[in-house]
Motif scaffolding. Structure first.
Motif, PDB file in Angstrom:
ATOM      1  N   ARG B  79      24.108  25.411  29.382  1.00  0.00           N
ATOM      2  CA  ARG B  79      23.865  25.864  28.011  1.00  0.00           C
ATOM      3  C   ARG B  79      23.828  27.385  27.947  1.00  0.00           C
ATOM      4  O   ARG B  79      23.372  28.064  28.877  1.00  0.00           O
ATOM      5  CB  ARG B  79      22.499  25.293  27.587  1.00  0.00           C
ATOM      6  CG  ARG B  79      22.028  25.591  26.222  1.00  0.00           C
ATOM      7  CD  ARG B  79      20.628  25.030  26.025  1.00  0.00           C
ATOM      8  NE  ARG B  79      19.616  25.705  26.840  1.00  0.00           N
ATOM      9  CZ  ARG B  79      19.145  25.256  27.984  1.00  0.00           C
ATOM     10  NH1 ARG B  79      19.545  24.114  28.481  1.00  0.00           N
ATOM     11  NH2 ARG B  79      18.246  25.954  28.659  1.00  0.00           N
ATOM     12  N   SER B  81      22.506  30.188  25.093  1.00  0.00           N
ATOM     13  CA  SER B  81      21.825  30.340  23.805  1.00  0.00           C
ATOM     14  C   SER B  81      21.838  31.801  23.379  1.00  0.00           C
ATOM     15  O   SER B  81      21.659  32.698  24.206  1.00  0.00           O
ATOM     16  CB  SER B  81      20.367  29.873  23.898  1.00  0.00           C
ATOM     17  OG  SER B  81      20.285  28.563  24.412  1.00  0.00           O
ATOM     18  N   ALA B  88      20.683  33.928  26.600  1.00  0.00           N
ATOM     19  CA  ALA B  88      20.206  33.365  27.865  1.00  0.00           C
ATOM     20  C   ALA B  88      21.027  32.140  28.188  1.00  0.00           C
ATOM     21  O   ALA B  88      21.524  31.454  27.291  1.00  0.00           O
ATOM     22  CB  ALA B  88      18.726  33.004  27.781  1.00  0.00           C
ATOM     23  N   SER B  89      21.181  31.925  29.472  1.00  0.00           N
ATOM     24  CA  SER B  89      21.878  30.731  29.926  1.00  0.00           C
ATOM     25  C   SER B  89      20.875  29.806  30.590  1.00  0.00           C
ATOM     26  O   SER B  89      19.883  30.253  31.165  1.00  0.00           O
ATOM     27  CB  SER B  89      22.973  31.102  30.926  1.00  0.00           C
ATOM     28  OG  SER B  89      23.946  31.894  30.288  1.00  0.00           O
ATOM     29  N   GLY B  90      21.154  28.535  30.508  1.00  0.00           N
ATOM     30  CA  GLY B  90      20.250  27.593  31.127  1.00  0.00           C
ATOM     31  C   GLY B  90      20.981  26.334  31.513  1.00  0.00           C
ATOM     32  O   GLY B  90      22.146  26.135  31.134  1.00  0.00           O
TER      33      GLY B  90
END
Lengths: 401, 380
Positions: B79, B81, B88-90
């Motif tokens: 993901r 965002s 941010a990546s997650g």
């Protein structure tokens, strides 16, 4: 396989700034200062037995006080020595007298420890003036010049040739010898030397070295050594005792009378029950200048411990690791002292936790003696009363939808 | 039936696993909704779910089942965002759907037990600030993390009334928890880390009813009605609130012009606004009604073994119930594709789907996610 390798890894981060995006409030931080309970603080004396003493103090013109020490070495045969079960005549050619330097002023140069021969009758009842007189009257056996680079460790005096006459003992004394200690340096200074009644390797030693008439040349050189072997064989005396006529309106720790002080606090219920204590700092104000051994790398400090139950002077201290705190005492100042109590404050919040009482002691207490004799204002003093500064977090009940 | 119970026990033993992907759009309300659909239905955008034995949306869909089936699915989400405060990546891994279904021997009845995600509220937010403490400016780092969400445990039964009509009912237990952790770390390490944690537990009950009817030789329709009552909320075992859960209805149509090609479309509406007052009352922003629309196709490449390497495609559009800011309802849309494999004479199966989806509230909050879903099925 890729899924399997990454299946347990999570990164849930999302960009955001609270309170814009956060559901609920951030933890709110507050700070408060609580005075010690008025009249609930006291000083008690006599917490050390003589067997607790593991140092000798020697000083010269130190603001913390003048100290002299003595050591008596026990009987030692000097005319013969056993070698592999056979006794041989022993011809002494060298005597070594050594001490273990524990602390010194690291900036004092030309540090010299003087060894004076004093009467064997000297014992622990000797006064400062008495020992000072014996040292002044006693012949200097030798002096140990401590290199400026030496901060601690073994220091030694070696006597040989004609110098051996200075340590010759009458036959009736069986080799016993008593030595008084004084010190000099380029400026007022002091030292502490390790000593203990258990005759451990850190205690002063008196060694006779020589040779025996034996064919095997590798066994000709022999030595024999003794150390003080009882509590009566060493002692120190000083000319300064701030608690000699103790002011009941002040708090004392350490000193010749081994003082400790007790402080009591009342933490409000709402802090104790409903907040998280983030930092608790005990604030003490010295009533007199803190004089100790200057430029001592190991420094001086006040030790703060909680108590398991409040029984006044006999309150058993909490000894668990991590629940004891210490605050530095800066020599030559009357700067207020701060001691972070760390985990102790968290214990106060626990159900059935210890009382909000702290015992103050001089960290030198573990050695049985120290130069510094801290004195603090009490709750009965017009200024500088002891306080507890608490920083705490207020609950916010996170989890709004 | 014993196999069914066994599958149900497995499902009940792992309630904490049945959650879906995390998202910044799951920060508010009860989190981001999760759909009780199989990887096969996921690959078609969700359009085939009301007709799918392995999905948990329509209790009537298990009516035609002739063999015990168990499915365990896992989803890996990647993901990115973005919002006005940064990017941010997650990534996260979840187990969004587990089901065991089978016929009840000697009858026209079938039953299923399933465990699915209902909503997911897993996120971690961090902010930097400074405050005055004891006369000194001290930097502080705040983080707020949440793990968990709601799960839907369903016990469903279906009746094959005729060769063209299936009816079903479902009983749902909606349960789960949020473990919320708020911390404040100080740049001055003499201050302890401020930590506050709480656990919100949820429990609600719901019922559903569904129909699946083949109205023509190539045309099947499905309808679902579901009402979930309300969820009781406890904080650390203390009852603190109650939140109404939505009533929903859905319609779907499947057209199968040939045995090799199937097309489906579905629409579902949920009145999440029924929770609006409760969520506002608990300090939230609110809740809004949502709809979900999807369409997809499935191309069977081997008629003798339909589950072997079919091609599935789909697309979908959903609105999301819990806005990050008042009046800014978010939505998501995406495309999906997938296939499947059967082995050991069809007793074992692997279905996979790949989704690419985009979320936005139309005003600066966006998210892009790629989700790989794998389903392992067993037909002993």
């Amino acid at each position: 396989l890729v899924v399997g390798l990454t299946a347990c890894q999570e990164n849930l981060n999302a960009p955001g700034v609270c309170p814009d995006l956060c559901p609920g409030e951030q933890i709110v931080v507050r700070d408060t200062i609580l005075p010690a309970l008025e009249g609930g603080d006291s000083t008690f004396f006599g917490y050390l037995s003589r067997s607790s003493r593991t140092v000798l103090l020697v000083s010269d013109q130190l603001p913390a006080g003048e100290y002299r020490s003595f050591v008596k070495f026990p009987k030692q045969r000097s005319d013969s020595i056993p070698v592999e079960g056979t006794t041989y005549a022993f011809t002494i050619d060298t005597v070594s007298i050594s001490f273990n330097l524990q602390a010194r002023d690291s900036t004092a140069t030309g540090l010299t420890l003087y060894l004076h021969r004093i009467p064997l009758a000297t014992d622990t009842t000797v006064t400062f003036e008495g020992l000072e007189g014996l040292i002044a009257a006693g012949e200097v056996i030798d002096s140990i010049q401590v290199a400026d680079s030496v901060k601690s460790g073994r220091i030694e005096a070696i006597l040989a040739g004609d110098e051996l006459a200075k340590v010759a003992t009458p036959a009736d004394d069986s080799g016993q010898i008593a030595i008084g200690l004084r010190v000099r340096a380029s400026k007022p200074t002091g030292i502490s030397l390790s000593v203990d009644a258990a005759s451990s390797v850190s205690a002063p030693s008196y060694q006779l070295r020589g040779h025996v008439p034996i064919a095997d040349t590798t066994k000709r050189r022999q030595a024999t050594l003794v150390r003080p072997d009882s509590l009566s064989k060493f002692g120190l005396v000083g000319n300064r005792d701030l608690a000699a006529n103790a002011d009941p309106n002040l708090l004392y720790i350490g000193g010749p009378r081994a003082a400790r002080s007790l402080l009591r606090f009342a933490i409000p219920e709402y802090i104790r029950d409903s907040t998280q204590i983030l930092r608790a700092t005990l604030l003490l104000t010295p009533a007199v200048q803190l004089d100790g051994l200057p430029n001592n790398p190991s420094g001086d400090s006040v030790a703060v411990r909680g108590v398991q139950v409040d029984l006044g002077s006999k309150s058993p201290p909490i000894v668990a690791f991590g629940l004891q705190a210490a605050g530095p005492l800066t020599h030559g100042t009357a700067t207020p002292v701060s001691v972070d109590l760390g985990f102790l404050a968290l214990q106060w919040q626990a159900d059935g936790g210890p009382p909000t009482v702290v015992f103050l002691a001089n960290s030198d207490e573990v050695f049985g003696a120290g130069f510094m004799q801290p004195v603090f204002f009490s709750t009965r003093s017009p200024i500088g009363q002891p306080k507890l500064q608490i920083t705490y977090g207020l609950p916010t009940r996170p989890g709004r939808p | 039936m014993r196999r069914l119970l066994f599958g149900g026990l497995i499902a009940a033993a792992v309630p904490g696993l049945a959650v879906g992907q995390s998202s910044q759009f799951g920060i508010r309300g009860l989190g981001i909704p999760i759909r009780a659909i199989s990887p096969r239905a996921t690959a078609t955008g969700g359009a085939f779910a009301p007709f799918d034995i392995e999905s948990g949306t329509n209790p009537a869909s298990i009516g035609p089942i002739v063999q015990f089936t168990a499915l365990f699915s896992t989803a890996q989400s990647f993901r990115s965002s973005t919002n006005p405060f940064g990017s941010a990546s997650g990534r996260d891994s979840r187990f969004p759907h587990i089901v065991a279904a089978g016929p009840i021997g000697g009858t026209r009845l079938a039953a299923a037990v399933s465990l699915s995600g209902y909503t997911d509220r897993s996120f971690s937010l961090g902010t930097v600030d400074s405050i005055d403490l004891r006369g000194t400016r001290v930097a502080v780092f705040d983080t707020l993390s949440s793990r968990g969400g709601l799960s839907d445990v369903r016990l469903a039964g279906a009746w094959r009334a005729s060769s063209w009509l299936n009816l079903g009912v479902g009983l749902h237990a909606i349960t789960g928890s949020n473990r919320i952790d708020s911390r404040k770390v100080f740049s001055d390490s003499t201050y302890a880390i401020a930590v506050e944690t709480s656990q919100l537990s949820y429990l609600g009950l719901g019922v559903s009813a569904g129909i699946m009817a083949r109205v023509a030789s190539t045309l099947t329709i499905a309808g679902v009605f579901r009402t979930d009552g309300h969820a009781n909320i406890e904080r650390d075992t203390l009852r603190i609130a109650e939140t109404d859960l939505p009533t929903s209805w859905g319609l779907a149509v499947r057209w199968q012009p040939t045995q090799k090609i199937g097309w489906a479309a579905s629409y579902q509406a949920k009145n999440w606004s029924t929770a609006d007052a409760d969520i506002r009352g608990q300090g939230g922003i609110g809740a809004e009604n949502v709809f979900e629309a999807s369409t997809g196709i499935e191309i069977v490449r081997d008629l003798r073994n339909p589950g072997s390497r079919p091609l599935r495609f789909g697309t979908f559009y959903h609105t999301l119930p819990f806005p990050l800011r008042s009046g800014k309802q978010a939505h998501e849309y995406g495309i999906s594709a997938g296939t499947g494999f059967r082995f050991t004479a069809g007793r074992g199966g692997l279905d996979l789907s790949l989704q690419q989806l985009w979320r936005s509230d139309g005003d600066g909050y966006t998210e892009r996610a790629t989700i790989l879903t794998l389903g392992f099925s067993l037909r002993p």
